[in-house]
Every structure is written in C-alpha cells, then in structure tokens.
Design a protein around this motif. Structure first.
Motif, mmCIF file in Angstrom:
data_model
loop_
_atom_site.group_PDB
_atom_site.id
_atom_site.type_symbol
_atom_site.label_atom_id
_atom_site.label_comp_id
_atom_site.label_asym_id
_atom_site.label_seq_id
_atom_site.Cartn_x
_atom_site.Cartn_y
_atom_site.Cartn_z
ATOM 1 N N UNK A 101 49.563 42.011 34.559
ATOM 2 C CA UNK A 101 48.129 42.165 34.366
ATOM 3 C C UNK A 101 47.512 40.781 34.202
ATOM 4 N N UNK A 102 46.634 40.452 35.131
ATOM 5 C CA UNK A 102 45.934 39.173 35.104
ATOM 6 C C UNK A 102 44.525 39.424 34.585
ATOM 7 N N UNK A 103 44.193 38.791 33.484
ATOM 8 C CA UNK A 103 42.859 38.919 32.885
ATOM 9 C C UNK A 103 42.105 37.643 33.210
ATOM 10 N N UNK A 104 40.950 37.808 33.899
ATOM 11 C CA UNK A 104 40.161 36.644 34.299
ATOM 12 C C UNK A 104 38.739 36.754 33.762
ATOM 13 N N UNK A 105 37.989 35.698 33.975
ATOM 14 C CA UNK A 105 36.593 35.677 33.532
ATOM 15 C C UNK A 105 35.735 36.694 34.279
ATOM 16 N N UNK A 106 36.195 37.168 35.446
ATOM 17 C CA UNK A 106 35.425 38.132 36.241
ATOM 18 C C UNK A 106 36.110 39.476 36.398
ATOM 19 N N UNK A 107 37.028 39.805 35.516
ATOM 20 C CA UNK A 107 37.668 41.107 35.587
ATOM 21 C C UNK A 107 39.182 41.015 35.551
ATOM 22 N N UNK A 108 39.791 42.184 35.585
ATOM 23 C CA UNK A 108 41.244 42.277 35.475
ATOM 24 C C UNK A 108 41.851 42.641 36.820
ATOM 25 N N UNK A 109 43.045 42.111 37.052
ATOM 26 C CA UNK A 109 43.759 42.334 38.307
ATOM 27 C C UNK A 109 45.196 42.720 38.018
ATOM 28 N N UNK A 110 45.734 43.552 38.884
ATOM 29 C CA UNK A 110 47.184 43.775 38.920
ATOM 30 C C UNK A 110 47.689 42.698 39.880
ATOM 31 N N UNK A 111 48.648 41.903 39.439
ATOM 32 C CA UNK A 111 49.143 40.795 40.251
ATOM 33 C C UNK A 111 50.593 41.030 40.613
ATOM 34 N N UNK A 112 50.916 40.839 41.887
ATOM 35 C CA UNK A 112 52.277 40.956 42.397
ATOM 36 C C UNK A 112 52.671 39.615 42.999
ATOM 37 N N UNK A 113 53.827 39.128 42.626
ATOM 38 C CA UNK A 113 54.365 37.886 43.179
ATOM 39 C C UNK A 113 55.751 38.198 43.737
ATOM 40 N N UNK A 114 55.995 37.823 44.983
ATOM 41 C CA UNK A 114 57.295 38.059 45.604
ATOM 42 C C UNK A 114 57.862 36.732 46.092
ATOM 43 N N UNK A 115 59.107 36.477 45.681
ATOM 44 C CA UNK A 115 59.816 35.273 46.117
ATOM 45 C C UNK A 115 61.082 35.688 46.855
#
Length: 132
Positions: A101-115
């Motif tokens: 869960x990414x909380x930013x100044x303009x809202x929240x995002x579900x974040x996926x990172x794939x390596x």
C-alpha cells in the motif's frame, strides 16, 4: 596442506554467503527507494525495458524513459508511506515481487513490483500503481 585446504574452503563458503546476502537485498533496496521516492536509486535496478502501469495505463519504456515517467509520478504524488503487505524472495529462483500500500499526497495506491533474474542479477521488470 590441511591448513591451506581449510582456508580455501572457508574462502569459498564466505564468498557464497556474501553473494547470496547481496542478492537477497535487491528487492529490499527497491522497496526502500519507493518509500523515499528515490527513482534514481531504483534506476540502477531497471531492465533495458520496464513495464509501467499507472491507473490501468500500461506501457513499456526504456530505462531512461522509465526514470522520467516515475520521477513525474513521484513529483505529483509525494510518498507519505509504503507498507509491503506481501513479498516473496522465493517466488521462484528467478523472480521476486512485492505488493504493498503506497500512501501519497494525492491518494493511495496498490503497488506491485516485479524483479527477474538477468545475467545472474535481479532487475526491475515491472511496476504497477493501481489507485484505491
């Protein structure tokens, strides 16, 4: 002779341990760079082509373009917090991922990172931001 053999074995074991420890930290490095909005730091893990999805708009970018796109995103959405809810350094011998869960100044995002592994090192292949 025994002492020399013992030193060689210890040296090999230490080398394997250091290599394994360094490899395990790549996903953690990327997660920490996300927490601070440090795209330049993330950039050292970019593949030559990075898939970026922001709110269902998906495209593949060169590493240089990906850096510009992500800098723009983080400039418009200053990071307040990033909490990993699921990750796996053991998704397979050649894949690592983090979901959070990414909380930013303009809202929240579900974040996926794939390596994925390329040339015996993990590289960032995909990053997705889905607005909540």
């Amino acid at each position: 002779m025994k002492q020399l053999l013992k030193k060689i074995v210890i040296t090999i074991l230490c080398s394997v341990f250091v290599a394994t420890s360094a490899q395990a930290d790549e996903l953690e490095d990327v997660v920490n760079y996300v927490r601070t909005g440090n795209v330049t730091g993330m950039g050292k893990y970019f593949d030559k082509v990075v898939a970026i999805t922001i709110n269902n708009n998906q495209a593949s970018y060169s590493d240089a373009q990906a850096e510009i796109i992500l800098k723009d995103f983080f400039n418009k959405n200053a990071v307040k917090d990033f909490k990993v809810i699921q990750s796996s350094a053991n998704a397979g011998p050649k894949t690592k991922y983090a979901i959070g869960n990414l909380i930013t100044s303009n809202g929240n995002y579900q974040l996926y990172v794939v390596m994925k592994v390329l040339d015996n090192k993990f590289i960032l292949r995909e990053i997705r931001f889905e607005k909540k």
